[in-house]
Write a protein that holds these residues in place. Structure first.
Motif, PDB file in Angstrom:
ATOM      1  N   LEU A 286      54.833  50.231  59.027  1.00  0.00           N
ATOM      2  CA  LEU A 286      53.894  51.151  59.514  1.00  0.00           C
ATOM      3  C   LEU A 286      54.288  50.159  61.262  1.00  0.00           C
ATOM      4  O   LEU A 286      54.937  48.782  60.892  1.00  0.00           O
ATOM      5  N   PRO A 287      54.372  50.918  62.583  1.00  0.00           N
ATOM      6  CA  PRO A 287      54.546  50.540  63.817  1.00  0.00           C
ATOM      7  C   PRO A 287      54.532  49.418  64.417  1.00  0.00           C
ATOM      8  O   PRO A 287      52.827  49.513  64.697  1.00  0.00           O
ATOM      9  N   GLN A 288      54.877  47.828  64.265  1.00  0.00           N
ATOM     10  CA  GLN A 288      53.537  46.906  64.209  1.00  0.00           C
ATOM     11  C   GLN A 288      53.265  47.368  65.768  1.00  0.00           C
ATOM     12  O   GLN A 288      52.372  46.661  66.248  1.00  0.00           O
TER      13      GLN A 288
ATOM     14  N   ALA B 136      55.608  65.334  58.683  1.00  0.00           N
ATOM     15  CA  ALA B 136      55.695  63.926  59.216  1.00  0.00           C
ATOM     16  C   ALA B 136      56.785  63.184  58.286  1.00  0.00           C
ATOM     17  O   ALA B 136      57.460  62.912  58.408  1.00  0.00           O
ATOM     18  N   LYS B 137      57.597  64.272  56.948  1.00  0.00           N
ATOM     19  CA  LYS B 137      57.748  63.701  56.562  1.00  0.00           C
ATOM     20  C   LYS B 137      57.351  61.944  55.730  1.00  0.00           C
ATOM     21  O   LYS B 137      58.168  61.204  55.202  1.00  0.00           O
ATOM     22  N   GLY B 138      55.927  62.369  56.120  1.00  0.00           N
ATOM     23  CA  GLY B 138      55.406  60.737  55.004  1.00  0.00           C
ATOM     24  C   GLY B 138      55.730  59.876  55.641  1.00  0.00           C
ATOM     25  O   GLY B 138      54.823  58.680  55.471  1.00  0.00           O
ATOM     26  N   ASP B 139      55.705  60.101  57.358  1.00  0.00           N
ATOM     27  CA  ASP B 139      55.639  58.606  57.985  1.00  0.00           C
ATOM     28  C   ASP B 139      54.354  58.826  59.030  1.00  0.00           C
ATOM     29  O   ASP B 139      53.755  60.117  59.457  1.00  0.00           O
ATOM     30  N   ALA B 140      53.829  57.622  58.808  1.00  0.00           N
ATOM     31  CA  ALA B 140      52.496  57.680  59.379  1.00  0.00           C
ATOM     32  C   ALA B 140      52.121  57.968  60.998  1.00  0.00           C
ATOM     33  O   ALA B 140      51.749  58.359  61.293  1.00  0.00           O
ATOM     34  N   TRP B 141      53.448  57.259  61.451  1.00  0.00           N
ATOM     35  CA  TRP B 141      53.171  57.301  62.623  1.00  0.00           C
ATOM     36  C   TRP B 141      53.880  58.872  63.440  1.00  0.00           C
ATOM     37  O   TRP B 141      52.554  59.645  64.470  1.00  0.00           O
ATOM     38  N   GLU B 142      54.605  59.060  62.864  1.00  0.00           N
ATOM     39  CA  GLU B 142      54.710  60.676  62.901  1.00  0.00           C
ATOM     40  C   GLU B 142      54.005  61.438  62.892  1.00  0.00           C
ATOM     41  O   GLU B 142      53.584  62.204  63.593  1.00  0.00           O
ATOM     42  N   ALA B 143      52.894  61.039  61.904  1.00  0.00           N
ATOM     43  CA  ALA B 143      52.298  61.922  61.255  1.00  0.00           C
ATOM     44  C   ALA B 143      51.122  62.082  62.159  1.00  0.00           C
ATOM     45  O   ALA B 143      50.446  63.078  62.613  1.00  0.00           O
ATOM     46  N   ALA B 144      50.878  61.058  63.069  1.00  0.00           N
ATOM     47  CA  ALA B 144      49.253  60.916  64.437  1.00  0.00           C
ATOM     48  C   ALA B 144      49.950  61.615  65.306  1.00  0.00           C
ATOM     49  O   ALA B 144      49.458  62.462  66.567  1.00  0.00           O
ATOM     50  N   VAL B 145      51.589  61.630  65.284  1.00  0.00           N
ATOM     51  CA  VAL B 145      51.941  62.209  66.356  1.00  0.00           C
ATOM     52  C   VAL B 145      51.612  64.166  66.446  1.00  0.00           C
ATOM     53  O   VAL B 145      51.060  64.333  68.013  1.00  0.00           O
TER      54      VAL B 145
ATOM     55  N   LEU C  49      44.182  51.786  55.173  1.00  0.00           N
ATOM     56  CA  LEU C  49      43.365  51.851  56.686  1.00  0.00           C
ATOM     57  C   LEU C  49      43.705  52.147  57.889  1.00  0.00           C
ATOM     58  O   LEU C  49      43.213  52.862  58.982  1.00  0.00           O
ATOM     59  N   ILE C  50      44.922  51.217  58.117  1.00  0.00           N
ATOM     60  CA  ILE C  50      45.472  50.965  59.373  1.00  0.00           C
ATOM     61  C   ILE C  50      45.664  52.127  59.763  1.00  0.00           C
ATOM     62  O   ILE C  50      46.586  52.741  61.077  1.00  0.00           O
ATOM     63  N   GLY C  51      47.363  53.074  58.671  1.00  0.00           N
ATOM     64  CA  GLY C  51      47.415  54.627  59.018  1.00  0.00           C
ATOM     65  C   GLY C  51      46.766  55.573  59.291  1.00  0.00           C
ATOM     66  O   GLY C  51      46.841  56.016  60.162  1.00  0.00           O
ATOM     67  N   GLY C  52      45.489  55.662  58.809  1.00  0.00           N
ATOM     68  CA  GLY C  52      44.506  56.702  59.277  1.00  0.00           C
ATOM     69  C   GLY C  52      44.495  56.102  60.909  1.00  0.00           C
ATOM     70  O   GLY C  52      43.437  57.058  61.642  1.00  0.00           O
ATOM     71  N   ALA C  53      43.736  54.731  61.002  1.00  0.00           N
ATOM     72  CA  ALA C  53      43.183  53.793  62.426  1.00  0.00           C
ATOM     73  C   ALA C  53      44.162  54.897  63.504  1.00  0.00           C
ATOM     74  O   ALA C  53      43.910  55.027  64.791  1.00  0.00           O
ATOM     75  N   LEU C  54      45.690  54.365  62.953  1.00  0.00           N
ATOM     76  CA  LEU C  54      46.674  55.421  63.447  1.00  0.00           C
ATOM     77  C   LEU C  54      46.724  56.522  64.118  1.00  0.00           C
ATOM     78  O   LEU C  54      46.428  57.031  65.312  1.00  0.00           O
ATOM     79  N   GLY C  55      46.578  57.544  62.945  1.00  0.00           N
ATOM     80  CA  GLY C  55      45.487  58.875  63.562  1.00  0.00           C
ATOM     81  C   GLY C  55      44.508  59.181  64.242  1.00  0.00           C
ATOM     82  O   GLY C  55      45.088  60.465  65.177  1.00  0.00           O
TER      83      GLY C  55
END
Length: 341
Positions: free
Chosen positions: A305-307, A267-276, A16-22
């Protein structure tokens, strides 16, 4: 190592939060081409304010979530209220009330084309089961994460995905797309990493193709395979160019959903990298980012995830999200226990 519930909760909250970051990262760049993004913002690698003249995001603050996140959380609430049978009328009423609230807050008409058509049809007397027969855009996939959290992998997951899509996106393309995304998330909740989880996406997409009204278009399963092959061995810059030029990043399911899988792999599965990556991709950047981020978050967990980035999100109550994630996980584990004795 925590208990099964603690691990599943960490993965659910991550989804849920990974989706919000993206979503928040893609908010200021949505509807723009990569060239326009570069001209307006440079390379986007943090939350930024949208340009003052942005057609839909102007006035929002850096880090603000959009309809992608809000509708995902709305779906979670309706799922929990529905019990064993998805309440189509409650879902439609919730969407209508949400849209009115958005407008009252000075926002824009954010219901997607498929959802808007379906709600108008239902309000005119069309049964929910028929209202979504032309819905083929990515709205179903963008808000499907709660279904993946709630239901374990298998036939029951595909059936619940199709049921939740019925009122607005009752087509082969939309259900197939949502099934692929939900499958990755559901396997993530069970402990799979992103490489293992995406291995189940194509089969889930093919199962989803058997649901809903047929509409023309390249199959989602084949386009996910193509998208993953397309970015094999690519740098991020080359991958972005390939996805935008060859695959496309429009709101239609055949473009944006496979694009999200390509982003996940880049992004190799990294949620923040995927968002970027998604934020710089062009097109439907917030939805592509939300889908890729939810899959990555489910396969990594909230704690990875990056807090500091989470702390920059605007328009989301983390305590409310935690409660929804916890309730979905408990419902999942309770159902599993009942079925297995």
């Amino acid at each position: 190592m925590g208990t099964r519930e603690e691990i599943a909760f960490d993965r659910a909250l991550g989804a849920l939060i990974g989706g919000a970051l993206g979503d928040a990262m893609g908010m200021p760049t949505q509807l723009l081409s990569p060239a326009e993004i570069k001209a307006d913002y440079g390379f986007v690698d943090c939350f930024i304010d949208p340009a003052p003249e942005h057609p839909v995001s102007k006035g929002l603050k850096a880090g603000a979530v959009t309809d992608d996140t809000e509708q995902t959380l709305l779906m979670a609430s309706v799922l929990l209220q529905s019990g064993d049978s998805f309440d189509h009328h409650a879902w439609v009423n919730a969407l209508v009330a949400w849209e009115k609230d958005i407008k009252a807050r000075g926002g824009y008409d954010l219901l997607g084309p498929s959802t808007k058509r379906a709600i108008d049809a239902i309000n005119a007397g069309t049964p929910p089961e028929e209202a979504g027969r032309s819905g083929e855009t990515n709205g179903a996939a963008m808000r499907i994460a709660p279904v993946g959290i709630l239901v374990p992998p298998g036939e029951a997951l595909i059936a619940r995905v199709a049921e939740s899509c019925r009122a607005t996106h009752n087509t082969t393309l939309a259900i197939s797309s949502a099934a692929a995304v939900a499958s990755v998330i559901s396997h993530g909740i069970d402990g799979a990493d992103w490489r293992e989880a995406i291995g189940f996406a194509v089969a889930a997409a093919r199962a989803g193709e058997k649901q809903g009204h047929w509409v023309p278009g390249g199959t989602i399963a084949a386009r996910i395979e193509w998208a993953l092959d397309m970015v094999e061995g690519c740098s991020i810059e080359e991958g972005i160019a390939r996805v935008f030029d060859r695959l496309g990043t429009a709101v239609i399911s055949q473009e944006s959903v496979p694009a999200a899988f390509a982003v996940l792999k880049l992004a190799k599965g990294d949620a923040w990298e995927a968002a970027v990556i998604a934020a710089n991709l062009g097109g439907d950047t917030d939805t592509i980012g939300a889908i890729a981020g939810s899959m990555a978050g489910a396969c990594a967990g909230y704690d990875r995830l990056p807090q500091d980035r989470i702390g920059g999100l605007v328009g989301i109550d983390l305590d409310d999200v935690r409660e929804l994630a916890r309730a979905l996980v408990r419902a999942r584990l309770t159902d599993e226990k009942a079925r297995h004795g």
